[in-house]
Design a protein around this motif. Structure first.
Motif, short mmCIF file in Angstrom:
data_model
loop_
_atom_site.label_atom_id
_atom_site.label_comp_id
_atom_site.label_asym_id
_atom_site.label_seq_id
_atom_site.Cartn_x
_atom_site.Cartn_y
_atom_site.Cartn_z
N THR A 29 2.28 -4.01 -0.98
CA THR A 29 2.42 -3.25 -2.23
C THR A 29 1.09 -2.73 -2.75
OG1 THR A 29 2.16 -5.21 -3.62
CG2 THR A 29 4.42 -4.67 -2.89
N HIS A 30 1.20 -1.81 -3.69
CA HIS A 30 0.02 -1.27 -4.36
C HIS A 30 -0.76 -2.39 -5.02
CE1 HIS A 30 -2.45 1.63 -6.50
NE2 HIS A 30 -2.22 0.94 -7.60
N HIS A 31 -0.06 -3.32 -5.65
CA HIS A 31 -0.71 -4.46 -6.31
C HIS A 31 -1.51 -5.28 -5.29
CE1 HIS A 31 -1.37 -7.72 -9.12
NE2 HIS A 31 -0.83 -8.56 -8.26
N ALA A 32 -0.93 -5.52 -4.12
CA ALA A 32 -1.62 -6.30 -3.08
C ALA A 32 -2.90 -5.61 -2.64
CB ALA A 32 -0.70 -6.53 -1.89
N GLN A 33 -2.83 -4.29 -2.40
CA GLN A 33 -4.04 -3.60 -1.95
C GLN A 33 -5.08 -3.54 -3.06
OE1 GLN A 33 -5.55 -0.41 -2.58
NE2 GLN A 33 -4.09 0.06 -4.22
N GLU A 34 -4.63 -3.49 -4.32
CA GLU A 34 -5.57 -3.51 -5.45
C GLU A 34 -6.33 -4.83 -5.49
OE1 GLU A 34 -3.55 -2.77 -9.16
OE2 GLU A 34 -4.45 -0.80 -9.32
N GLY A 37 -8.80 -4.83 -2.39
CA GLY A 37 -9.90 -3.87 -2.42
C GLY A 37 -9.92 -3.03 -1.16
N ASP A 38 -11.08 -2.48 -0.83
CA ASP A 38 -11.20 -1.54 0.28
C ASP A 38 -10.83 -2.20 1.61
OD1 ASP A 38 -12.02 0.45 -1.43
OD2 ASP A 38 -14.16 0.09 -1.08
N MET A 39 -9.78 -1.66 2.22
CA MET A 39 -9.30 -2.21 3.49
C MET A 39 -10.24 -1.83 4.63
SD MET A 39 -6.59 -3.70 2.42
CE MET A 39 -5.79 -4.17 3.92
N VAL A 40 -10.55 -2.81 5.48
CA VAL A 40 -11.44 -2.54 6.62
C VAL A 40 -10.79 -2.82 7.97
CG1 VAL A 40 -13.58 -2.86 5.32
CG2 VAL A 40 -12.52 -4.83 6.43
N GLU A 87 -7.50 3.58 10.74
CA GLU A 87 -7.68 4.07 9.38
C GLU A 87 -7.02 3.14 8.36
OE1 GLU A 87 -7.64 8.62 9.02
OE2 GLU A 87 -6.09 8.21 10.50
N PRO A 88 -7.50 1.89 8.25
CA PRO A 88 -6.88 0.95 7.31
C PRO A 88 -6.98 1.40 5.85
CG PRO A 88 -8.93 0.05 8.18
CD PRO A 88 -8.64 1.30 8.95
N GLY A 89 -7.92 2.28 5.54
CA GLY A 89 -8.08 2.80 4.19
C GLY A 89 -6.87 3.58 3.70
N LYS A 90 -5.99 4.00 4.62
CA LYS A 90 -4.76 4.70 4.22
C LYS A 90 -3.93 3.81 3.28
CE LYS A 90 -4.71 8.45 7.01
NZ LYS A 90 -5.03 9.71 6.42
N ILE A 91 -4.02 2.49 3.45
CA ILE A 91 -3.29 1.57 2.58
C ILE A 91 -3.81 1.70 1.15
CG2 ILE A 91 -2.82 -0.87 2.07
CD1 ILE A 91 -2.99 -1.34 5.14
N ASN A 92 -5.13 1.86 0.99
CA ASN A 92 -5.69 2.02 -0.35
C ASN A 92 -5.28 3.36 -0.97
OD1 ASN A 92 -8.38 0.50 1.16
ND2 ASN A 92 -7.39 -0.47 -0.57
N GLU A 93 -5.16 4.38 -0.13
CA GLU A 93 -4.79 5.71 -0.63
C GLU A 93 -3.36 5.73 -1.14
OE1 GLU A 93 -5.61 8.58 2.46
OE2 GLU A 93 -7.62 7.75 2.74
N ASP A 94 -2.44 5.14 -0.39
CA ASP A 94 -1.04 5.11 -0.81
C ASP A 94 -0.33 3.97 -0.09
OD1 ASP A 94 1.56 5.44 -1.59
OD2 ASP A 94 1.74 7.51 -0.92
N ALA A 95 -0.31 2.81 -0.75
CA ALA A 95 0.25 1.60 -0.13
C ALA A 95 1.72 1.76 0.21
CB ALA A 95 0.05 0.40 -1.06
N PHE A 96 2.43 2.63 -0.51
CA PHE A 96 3.87 2.76 -0.28
C PHE A 96 4.23 3.76 0.81
CE2 PHE A 96 3.79 0.94 -4.60
CZ PHE A 96 4.44 -0.25 -4.31
#
Length: 129
Positions: A29-34, A37-40, A87-96
């Motif tokens: 979820t968005h909450h989890a990625q928040e 933080g920045d996914m690596v 590109e794990p950062g895609k999760i930070n951009e839009d977790a859903f």
């Protein structure tokens, strides 16, 4: 916090989207990625792996921490979002939209035990207090 109402949620912050063909798509979820933080790095389950509900099956790693991802329902992994590995950062951009894996459920009644958007929102709000 925006919580899509067309999805189901687990208490461990995974989202589940039931698909028309009977499969389900799973992500965090968005909450989890928040919180993370920045996914690596993202470690995804192997295709063909049979998972039990609440079994650890993936890892989401950020600059702050690594978190286990749990299967919200039992089933067989039929697809993984392999581009996320690069590109794990895609999760930070839009977790859903940055799904992790797809399952062919072995027990669809487990979906009934998951949270709807309102119950998940309440869970998150209670965690923050």
């Amino acid at each position: 916090m925006s919580v899509p109402t067309n999805l189901k949620y687990s208490k461990s912050h995974e989202w589940v989207k039931p698909e028309a063909d009977g499969t389900v798509t799973v992500g965090i979820t968005h909450h989890a990625q928040e919180l993370l933080g920045d996914m690596v790095f993202v470690e995804l389950p192997e295709i063909g792996r049979k998972l039990k509900q609440k079994e650890e099956c993936a890892v989401a790693e950020s600059v702050k921490a690594a978190a286990d991802v749990y299967s919200p329902i039992s089933g067989e992994v039929i697809a993984v979002n392999s581009p996320l590995a690069d590109e794990p950062g895609k999760i930070n951009e839009d977790a859903f939209s940055a799904w992790l894996f797809k399952l062919k459920p072995s027990n669809t009644s487990e979906l009934d035990g998951l949270l709807d958007a309102a119950a998940y929102t309440e869970l998150v709000e209670n965690e923050e207090h």
